[in-house]
Enzyme design. Structure first.
Site, PDB file in Angstrom:
ATOM      1  CG  ASP A 111      -1.750   1.212   1.416  1.00 12.16           C
ATOM      2  OD1 ASP A 111      -1.662   2.121   0.563  1.00 12.16           O
ATOM      3  OD2 ASP A 111      -2.507   1.270   2.408  1.00 12.16           O
ATOM      4  CE  LYS A 164      -1.277   6.995  -3.694  1.00 13.80           C
ATOM      5  NZ  LYS A 164      -1.845   6.128  -2.638  1.00 13.80           N
ATOM      6  CD  GLU A 170      -4.843   3.778  -2.515  1.00 17.59           C
ATOM      7  OE1 GLU A 170      -5.667   4.586  -2.052  1.00 17.59           O
ATOM      8  OE2 GLU A 170      -3.700   4.110  -2.895  1.00 17.59           O
ATOM      9  CG  ASP A 223      -9.196   4.549   1.265  1.00 15.79           C
ATOM     10  OD1 ASP A 223      -8.733   5.248   2.181  1.00 15.79           O
ATOM     11  OD2 ASP A 223      -8.475   3.911   0.476  1.00 15.79           O
TER      12      ASP A 223
HETATM   13 MG    MG Z   1      -4.546   4.824   1.987  1.00 15.58          MG
END
Ligand code: MG
Ligand code: ADP
Length: 634
Positions: free
Chosen positions: A27, A88, A199, A221
């Site tokens: 992850d 990211k 994800e 999420d």
């Molecule tokens: Mg995450």
């Protein structure tokens, strides 16, 4: 004499036959990253030497060297220019995207710019954005590769050798460039990537296979930098993605920012003087937030001033942000074509779902207690590890399959430059849908089929995919022909459109690849536009519809008047109708839908008598020369 070797009971006589391949799931988060693997059918999150699971996604490139993770995170305050956080957000972005240009504002709200973009950026020859650090220039791919290397090393240590397969997760909203950058980072770190996995899907994999659940699942999420919500249906190990949505620029960082602004108010700080001060304040804000997930109130001090925040105050600060997430949930539920009550489970993912207020609001929204028996920090890595285990070939019997959905609606151009959607976005593929259309003009023998993609109501705002013609329609009065248009999308997203005139069976067809040349970002943009313009579009559509009506009326009335208006109407009647036609022609271009509609209605009333007379004439003509017997025989 040499002894013969005999294997132990239960163990394979061939030492390598049953050996599992070394696979991990990673992850790679905006804020934190972690790695997990399936070991003897048990899923394990791999820890560092100090027993820590989360690796802060932070790299410091100082003159002393490179540090990754916890050490880098703590130096962020003192060395912000050399310490890269939230890298990211820079993945797959060009210099133009990051530093100049409009794309930045499209991708990130203004308040994100100074937070993430306070580095010493420069543009490489190839347009890639790089950051000057004490260790030389670094790109987001290089920074991510450094983070991945640490996690991969954990994997090698735990599994006892070189990795054979890696699954890395990415947000559902990542576009092609961002996904490619992630793959490049993995390659740079020397990792064999099996695939990238969204994800939220990974989280569902974790829950589905752990517990053999069947039903509809919403995955909520909320991480540090992104919010993803997905609707998945799963049965017998098969996951079907019903719909996905969210906000790629919303997360716990925004909670921190809201709390920081409150801190500034308390401290009478009007302008934050330096990035260092800002990082410090953000760190205090984050401390307050995380502590309040356990405690009723928490106190921090800044320059010897103590400031206390309690839960109620915190809720006031973060409620608007949480509300943005539930709004996105609402849209996704609508897109998925289901009811909130159809959702069997809500899965919580991401560190920010530890916030009590988030849980409270999410369970209120979905009207059920969310699932949290898997640690929200681990769940994505666990799903990735399960998927890696399958993909590397350790589970030959597994039939785990992920189905896809159409990212944008597909439709046809109809009269007036309007779009008629044939298949709505988020429909699960493969899919076949058919709809009937008809001709606009009397005697029309061909039809031009224009296939478009997008959410907007007007052709001009959608993306043109293909055009083709259906020829050989038998001449009929307008509206009498039945043309059946069939849209078929196969499992690879390939679209086949065919059109057939029903009485003769003449047909034509074309094959297009809807997603060709369209990255996820433009898809997102098109969807966002459609929400933003929904109101305008409704108004516009209504206007176009009335304009088409007006054209139809003008055309038929003009030709009727020319045909036998003079014979059948008095001079006044004739004048009235031809004046009304002129009025309508003017209003068509300048008026609104409502006014055009009213005038059309008025004209149809005023022309009723004329139409009746014309009907009489044409019946008389039709009957001329026929005997009464012929007619009654019908
Ligand atoms: Mg995450
Ligand atoms: P990402 O997926 O972006 O890497 P994570 O899922 O690791 O993010 O979540 C990080 C976010 O979770 C951060 O904003 C962090 O402050 C927040 N967070 C972690 N623990 C808590 C907590 N106990 N209460 C509230 N927020 C938390």
């Amino acid at each position: 004499m040499a002894l013969l070797q005999i294997s132990e009971p239960g163990q394979s006589p061939e030492p390598h036959a049953n050996q599992k391949k070394r696979a991990v799931g990673i992850d790679l988060g905006t804020t934190n990253s972690l790695v997990a693997s399936v070991h003897d059918d048990r899923i394990e999150v791999l820890l560092d030497a100090q027993g820590r699971m989360l690796l802060p996604s932070v790299v410091q490139y100082s003159s002393d060297g490179v540090s990754i993770g916890h050490a880098a995170k703590s130096s962020a305050v003192n060395d912000p220019l050399n310490t890269i956080i939230s890298v990211k957000r820079l993945m797959g972005r060009s210099y133009q995207d990051v530093v100049g240009g409009e794309e930045l504002s499209a991708n990130l709200p203004a308040n994100k710019q100074d937070e993430n973009f306070s580095y010493d950026f420069f543009e490489r020859n190839d347009g890639v954005v790089a950051i000057n650090t004490a260790q030389g220039p670094k790109t987001s791919v290089e920074v991510s590769a450094d983070i991945l290397s640490v996690l991969a090393e954990r994997g090698r240590q735990a599994l006892g050798g070189e990795l054979e397969g890696v699954v890395i997760t990415v947000p559902a909203y990542f576009d092609d460039a961002q996904r490619q950058a992630t793959k490049d980072a993995a390659r740079l770190a020397g990792l064999p990537v099996l695939r990238l996995l969204n994800e939220p899907t990974a989280a569902a994999v974790a829950y589905g296979l752990d517990q053999q659940n069947a039903g509809t699942i919403a995955v909520y999420d909320l991480g540090g930098g992104t919010f993803d919500v997905s609707l998945l249906r799963l049965s017998k190990g098969v996951f079907e993605v019903l719909a996905t949505g969210g906000d790629s620029a919303l997360g716990g960082d925004d909670f921190d920012r809201a709390i920081m602004l409150w801190l500034c108010e308390q401290l009478n700080i009007r302008h934050i003087p330096t990035p260092t001060v800002e990082r410090h304040l953000l760190t205090l804000a984050c401390e307050l937030k995380e502590s309040l997930s356990q405690n009723e109130s928490h106190t921090v001090s800044y320059n010897d001033v103590s400031i206390t925040l309690n839960r109620e105050q915190l809720n006031g600060l973060i409620d608007p942000l949480i509300q943005q997430t539930t709004r996105a949930c609402k849209r996704v539920i609508r897109d998925g074509g289901i009811d909130i009550s159809d959702i069997d489970h809500v899965v919580m993912v991401g560190g920010s779902t530890r916030s009590l207020r988030v849980r409270e609001k999410v369970s209120l929204f979905f009207d059920q207690e969310p699932l949290d028996n898997i640690d929200p920090d681990k769940v994505v890595a666990i799903g990735a590890a399960i998927q890696a285990d399958v993909l590397v070939g350790n589970k030959p019997d597994s039939d785990m399959l992920l189905l896809d959905v159409l990212p944008l609606s597909l439709g046809l151009e109809t009269m007036g430059g309007l779009v008629e959607k044939v298949i709505n976005r988020n429909t699960t593929i493969p899919v076949v849908k058919a709809q009937e259309f008809t001709t606009f003009k009397d005697g029309q023998t061909a039809m031009s089929i224009h296939v478009v993609q997008g959410e907007r109501e007007l052709i001009a705002d959608c993306r043109s995919l293909a055009r083709f013609e259906l020829q050989g329609i038998p001449p009929m009065v307008a509206g009498a022909a039945h043309i059946k248009v069939t849209f078929q999308v196969d499992a690879d997203g390939l679209l086949n459109v065919s059109a057939m005139e029903k009485s003769t069976g003449v047909q034509a067809s074309i094959v297009v690849k809807p997603s060709y040349g369209l990255d996820d970002d433009s898809i997102t943009q098109m969807i966002t536009d459609s929400f933003e313009h929904a109101q305008d579009d409704i108004v516009m559509r209504a206007l176009r519809e009335q304009q088409v009506e007006a054209d139809r009326m003008i055309e038929s009335l003009e030709s009727a008047l020319a045909d036998n208006g003079r014979e059948l109407l008095s001079n006044d009647e004739y004048q009235l109708l031809s004046n009304e036609i002129s009025q309508l022609a003017l209003l068509r271009d300048q008026g609104n839908a409502q006014d055009i509609k009213q005038l059309i209605e008025k004209i149809s009333v005023d022309s009723e008598a004329f139409a009746a007379k014309r009907m009489d004439v044409s019946i008389k003509q039709a009957l001329a020369g026929q005997s009464l017997d012929d007619i009654s025989a019908e």
